[in-house]
Write a protein that holds these residues in place. Structure first.
Motif: not given
Length: 122
Positions: A92-104
């Protein structure tokens, strides 16, 4: 930088909680996803929480069993996993996406923590 922990060996039906701590920036500036990769399978987005904490997402196999949540005071996102099944076995990994990017969208995630192994025995 993200730091995931909390992996281990658990019997089927058991529970685990995976914390993902963010270092250097607050969680309300990016969306967070938990991914997993089982041997011989592609990595998949399991659960995600939008940058503002207002929306969450789960894949069907974990709905009702997994819960993603965020504690801003601790700058940590948690994946609570209940009623674990052998098919949940994966890294299992956690990861981050920029707030402007679609999180799905998995390709939105551009910053990754180290993986943590979850093994569910039958």
């Amino acid at each position: 930088q993200l730091q995931a922990s909390g992996g281990g060996l658990v019997q089927a039906g058991g529970s685990l909680r995976l914390p993902c701590a963010a270092c250097g920036r607050p969680y309300n500036t990016f969306s967070t996803g938990w991914f997993r990769q089982a041997p011989g399978k592609e990595r998949e987005l399991v659960a995600a929480i939008m940058w503002n904490g207002g929306l969450t997402y789960y894949i069907d196999p974990v709905k009702g069993r997994f819960t993603i949540s965020r504690v801003d005071a601790k700058n940590t996102v948690y994946l609570q996993m209940n009623s674990l099944k052998p098919e949940d076995t994966a890294v299992y990994y956690c990861a981050a996406a920029p707030s402007r990017a679609p999180y799905l969208i998995p390709s939105s995630y551009d910053s990754w923590g180290q993986g943590t192994q979850i093994t569910v025995s039958s």
